[in-house]
Write a protein that holds these residues in place. Sequence first.
Motif, PDB file in Angstrom:
ATOM      1  N   GLU A 165     -27.122  24.930   3.206  1.00 47.24           N
ATOM      2  CA  GLU A 165     -27.207  25.005   4.664  1.00 47.24           C
ATOM      3  C   GLU A 165     -28.232  26.057   5.095  1.00 47.24           C
ATOM      4  O   GLU A 165     -29.003  25.839   6.025  1.00 47.24           O
ATOM      5  N   LEU A 166     -28.253  27.195   4.405  1.00 49.04           N
ATOM      6  CA  LEU A 166     -29.250  28.229   4.692  1.00 49.04           C
ATOM      7  C   LEU A 166     -30.663  27.679   4.520  1.00 49.04           C
ATOM      8  O   LEU A 166     -31.531  27.893   5.371  1.00 49.04           O
ATOM      9  N   VAL A 167     -30.893  26.973   3.421  1.00 46.50           N
ATOM     10  CA  VAL A 167     -32.210  26.385   3.164  1.00 46.50           C
ATOM     11  C   VAL A 167     -32.571  25.400   4.274  1.00 46.50           C
ATOM     12  O   VAL A 167     -33.676  25.438   4.833  1.00 46.50           O
ATOM     13  N   ALA A 168     -31.641  24.531   4.633  1.00 50.63           N
ATOM     14  CA  ALA A 168     -31.891  23.553   5.692  1.00 50.63           C
ATOM     15  C   ALA A 168     -32.136  24.244   7.033  1.00 50.63           C
ATOM     16  O   ALA A 168     -33.026  23.853   7.792  1.00 50.63           O
ATOM     17  N   ARG A 169     -31.354  25.268   7.331  1.00 46.39           N
ATOM     18  CA  ARG A 169     -31.559  26.024   8.579  1.00 46.39           C
ATOM     19  C   ARG A 169     -32.960  26.627   8.636  1.00 46.39           C
ATOM     20  O   ARG A 169     -33.637  26.585   9.651  1.00 46.39           O
ATOM     21  N   TYR A 170     -33.361  27.211   7.528  1.00 39.04           N
ATOM     22  CA  TYR A 170     -34.675  27.851   7.484  1.00 39.04           C
ATOM     23  C   TYR A 170     -35.776  26.850   7.808  1.00 39.04           C
ATOM     24  O   TYR A 170     -36.639  27.113   8.639  1.00 39.04           O
ATOM     25  N   TRP A 171     -35.737  25.691   7.154  1.00 39.56           N
ATOM     26  CA  TRP A 171     -36.803  24.706   7.348  1.00 39.56           C
ATOM     27  C   TRP A 171     -36.683  23.930   8.652  1.00 39.56           C
ATOM     28  O   TRP A 171     -37.654  23.356   9.129  1.00 39.56           O
ATOM     29  N   SER A 172     -35.496  23.952   9.265  1.00 37.13           N
ATOM     30  CA  SER A 172     -35.343  23.278  10.564  1.00 37.13           C
ATOM     31  C   SER A 172     -35.803  24.165  11.715  1.00 37.13           C
ATOM     32  O   SER A 172     -35.925  23.706  12.839  1.00 37.13           O
ATOM     33  N   GLY A 173     -36.035  25.444  11.427  1.00 39.59           N
ATOM     34  CA  GLY A 173     -36.463  26.371  12.466  1.00 39.59           C
ATOM     35  C   GLY A 173     -35.308  27.127  13.103  1.00 39.59           C
ATOM     36  O   GLY A 173     -35.511  27.913  14.024  1.00 39.59           O
ATOM     37  N   ARG A 174     -34.100  26.879  12.633  1.00 40.77           N
ATOM     38  CA  ARG A 174     -32.939  27.611  13.152  1.00 40.77           C
ATOM     39  C   ARG A 174     -32.906  29.018  12.550  1.00 40.77           C
ATOM     40  O   ARG A 174     -33.606  29.309  11.595  1.00 40.77           O
ATOM     41  N   ASP A 175     -32.030  29.850  13.093  1.00 42.00           N
ATOM     42  CA  ASP A 175     -31.898  31.217  12.606  1.00 42.00           C
ATOM     43  C   ASP A 175     -31.258  31.212  11.221  1.00 42.00           C
ATOM     44  O   ASP A 175     -30.072  30.917  11.075  1.00 42.00           O
ATOM     45  N   ALA A 176     -32.039  31.512  10.212  1.00 43.51           N
ATOM     46  CA  ALA A 176     -31.528  31.553   8.844  1.00 43.51           C
ATOM     47  C   ALA A 176     -31.100  32.966   8.469  1.00 43.51           C
ATOM     48  O   ALA A 176     -30.276  33.133   7.557  1.00 43.51           O
ATOM     49  N   LEU A 197     -32.603  35.546  -4.413  1.00 45.57           N
ATOM     50  CA  LEU A 197     -33.764  34.818  -4.931  1.00 45.57           C
ATOM     51  C   LEU A 197     -34.132  33.657  -4.010  1.00 45.57           C
ATOM     52  O   LEU A 197     -35.299  33.461  -3.672  1.00 45.57           O
ATOM     53  N   CYS A 198     -33.140  32.909  -3.579  1.00 46.03           N
ATOM     54  CA  CYS A 198     -33.389  31.752  -2.706  1.00 46.03           C
ATOM     55  C   CYS A 198     -33.984  32.197  -1.363  1.00 46.03           C
ATOM     56  O   CYS A 198     -34.978  31.636  -0.910  1.00 46.03           O
ATOM     57  N   TYR A 199     -33.391  33.205  -0.751  1.00 43.72           N
ATOM     58  CA  TYR A 199     -33.896  33.665   0.552  1.00 43.72           C
ATOM     59  C   TYR A 199     -35.299  34.261   0.405  1.00 43.72           C
ATOM     60  O   TYR A 199     -36.174  34.016   1.231  1.00 43.72           O
ATOM     61  N   GLY A 200     -35.530  35.006  -0.654  1.00 44.45           N
ATOM     62  CA  GLY A 200     -36.868  35.541  -0.908  1.00 44.45           C
ATOM     63  C   GLY A 200     -37.887  34.430  -1.100  1.00 44.45           C
ATOM     64  O   GLY A 200     -39.019  34.510  -0.614  1.00 44.45           O
TER      65      GLY A 200
END
Length: 179
Positions: free
Chosen positions: A55-66, A88-91
Amino acid sequence: MQAPEPLSQLLSDNDLSLADWYGEPLDARQAEYWVRQLLASSARTRLRFRDRLAELVARYWSGRDAEMSYYSLLAIAQNDIERALLELCYGQLLLARKRQPARKHLDAGFALAAHLWPADDYFRVMKRHQALAVLPLSTKTAAPSGLEALLKEACVIDRLTGTARHHDHAEGEHCDTLD
């Protein structure tokens, strides 16, 4: 709709590798679809940590607040594996858009995972992080790039700035594991 990589990897039941790259760019509409799917799932059932990471990954690429999702996941991470995977993923996500503080998260994830990796993964990730360290980061968001493009750009920067490591030993002779 079939989940794109890296979401399909995170949402599967397969073992996750701390050495894999989860920061490949996603199409914003596709990412938004998956944010909605995962939010709907979380309303029905308790999601696993890895589902929330997807969900974090999807939020990031959708432009939502990750960033808010990152802090929520940091609060619920139960062990070094989950914390390392999150860092690692967030970085990687931040680095894919050349955003600060990508290196801080990558370094934190590396430190957490260092004792968990087999030697080949440790050196693979270390070399990848060293190569990517030459990329300039900013508070502004750059166009998204996948790992292959980031590594190519880093290689060009490395060669143009002369920061490439020079070896004084004979060709074919290895002085250490990183050569």
